[in-house]
Design an enzyme around this catalytic site. Structure first.
Site: not given
Length: 385
Positions: A141, A275, A311
């Site tokens: 990402a 995360d 995430g």
């Protein structure tokens, strides 16, 4: 008279093990020595809180978190950063690094200037730069157009922008300048983390020999373990010098893989992380992640373009609860992976990460089902049980 608070009757997780019916005394923001003459009720300047049927753990330490509460550390504003901090503290994370995402070097330097002030104010333990020095083949990402090779001069620019508050930087060591940048980070006292990498086994071993000590979310954003080409996973998991991050949200890792990592590395080398992006502590919807847009559906965050996992929406209280109730990890081992190990990695084990006299009174209270009911940070209740 100095106010003392005594947490009484809980299962207290100390470095030596679980103390049944234990007591933790807090005074002036620190864990204090208990006294035999302390009253069992409120009075004499002592407040006793009965926590029978509960657990008392050290405050959680998260070395990899990007956002929460609808806010992001990459926003470049102190207001949003404080909202992220507040969100995760309410879920038991009393110490955290602020993780950025790939961006233009100038933008990242600007974010570092804001975040470094919060580090200096004691709100954060440091800054973690994740990108832009990562592999386009494993970028996940992160915006591919903004990726760049880890030229040591560019890496040094980011470290300098953090004004001594940079604690970790994730890079792909196979890229030009990768190994030299690992050496630079080690010389500067910044943790070099291997992640978002397509490196072969041998290159990762070279990176560890050069000073890399962290595996960024092991198994994710790197080649799968192969029996002829073992790749980064084998090199990082097998080396006693490396602490491995694991995301225990039930999406990033299968429980069997988490168990494998725990058995191989042990809780002294595992750091459970979130995360987390901006949706942590929030609901489904659309959220920014740096320059990217993320859709959260059923608690899982994915890029709106391409669908890559972006995430997590995890908080560490949920990571702990899942570890002990779903994955079968011993409470003491889970505490080490969420508290003592990341605290030691950050060089903060003299202050946080375990319940010991003289350390900061950062504590988490859980009920008998391991649901969070209280959070104490430096002796102040953020969530009162």
């Amino acid at each position: 008279m100095t106010k003392r608070t005594v947490l009484s009757g809980a299962k207290v997780v100390r470095p030596t093990g679980v103390v049944e019916g234990g007591r933790v005394t807090v005074e002036d923001g620190r864990i204090a020595a208990g006294r035999r003459d302390e009253p069992e009720g409120t009075g004499g300047g002592v407040e006793v809180i009965d926590l029978a049927g509960h657990w008392v753990l050290p405050g959680f330490v998260d070395i990899h978190v990007h956002g929460g509460g609808g806010a992001s550390f990459s926003s470049g504003t102190a207001e949003e950063a404080l909202r992220v901090i507040e969100t995760h503290r309410a879920h038991g994370t009393t110490t955290m690094l602020a993780s950025t995402v790939t961006g233009d070097l100038g933008d990242l330097a600007g974010q570092a200037a804001v975040l470094s002030e919060l580090v200096e104010q004691g709100e954060l333990a440091g800054i973690h730069f994740e990108g832009p020095f990562i592999s386009a083949r494993r970028c996940g990402a992160h915006e591919p157009a903004l990726l760049r090779d880890p030229d040591p001069a560019a890496v040094r620019k980011l470290i300098d922008a953090a004004r001594g508050t940079a604690r970790m930087l994730t890079l792909a060591p196979e890229l030009p300048g990768g190994i030299d940048s690992v050496r630079l980070l080690a010389e500067q006292g910044v943790l070099a983390a291997v992640g978002h990498t397509d490196a072969p086994y041998e290159t990762v071993r070279d990176a560890v020999d050069a000073g890399a000590t962290v595996a960024t979310h092991l198994f994710n954003a790197m080649p799968q373990l192969g029996h002829r080409a073992p790749g980064p996973i084998a090199a990082l998991l097998d080396d006693e010098r490396v602490t491995v991050e694991l995301i225990n949200d039930g999406t990033h890792l299968h429980p069997a893989v988490l168990a494998l990592a725990f058995r191989s590395a042990g809780p002294d080398r595992v750091a459970l992380i979130t995360d987390a992006m901006g949706a942590a502590g929030m609901g489904d919807g659309l959220y920014p992640l740096g320059p990217m847009e993320v859709e959260v559906r059923d608690g899982v965050a994915r890029l709106t373009e391409g669908g890559a996992i972006a995430g997590s929406t995890l908080t560490l209280d949920l990571a702990f609860r899942r570890a002990v109730t779903v994955d079968g990890i011993a409470v003491t081992d889970a505490v080490r992976a969420l508290c003592a190990t990341p605290a030691r990695l950050l060089g903060l084990s003299d202050r946080v990460g375990s319940i010991e006299e003289g350390k900061d009174a950062d504590l988490v209270v859980l009920d008998g089902d391991f649901a969070l009911t209280g959070v104490l940070r430096k002796g102040e209740w953020l969530v009162r049980p």
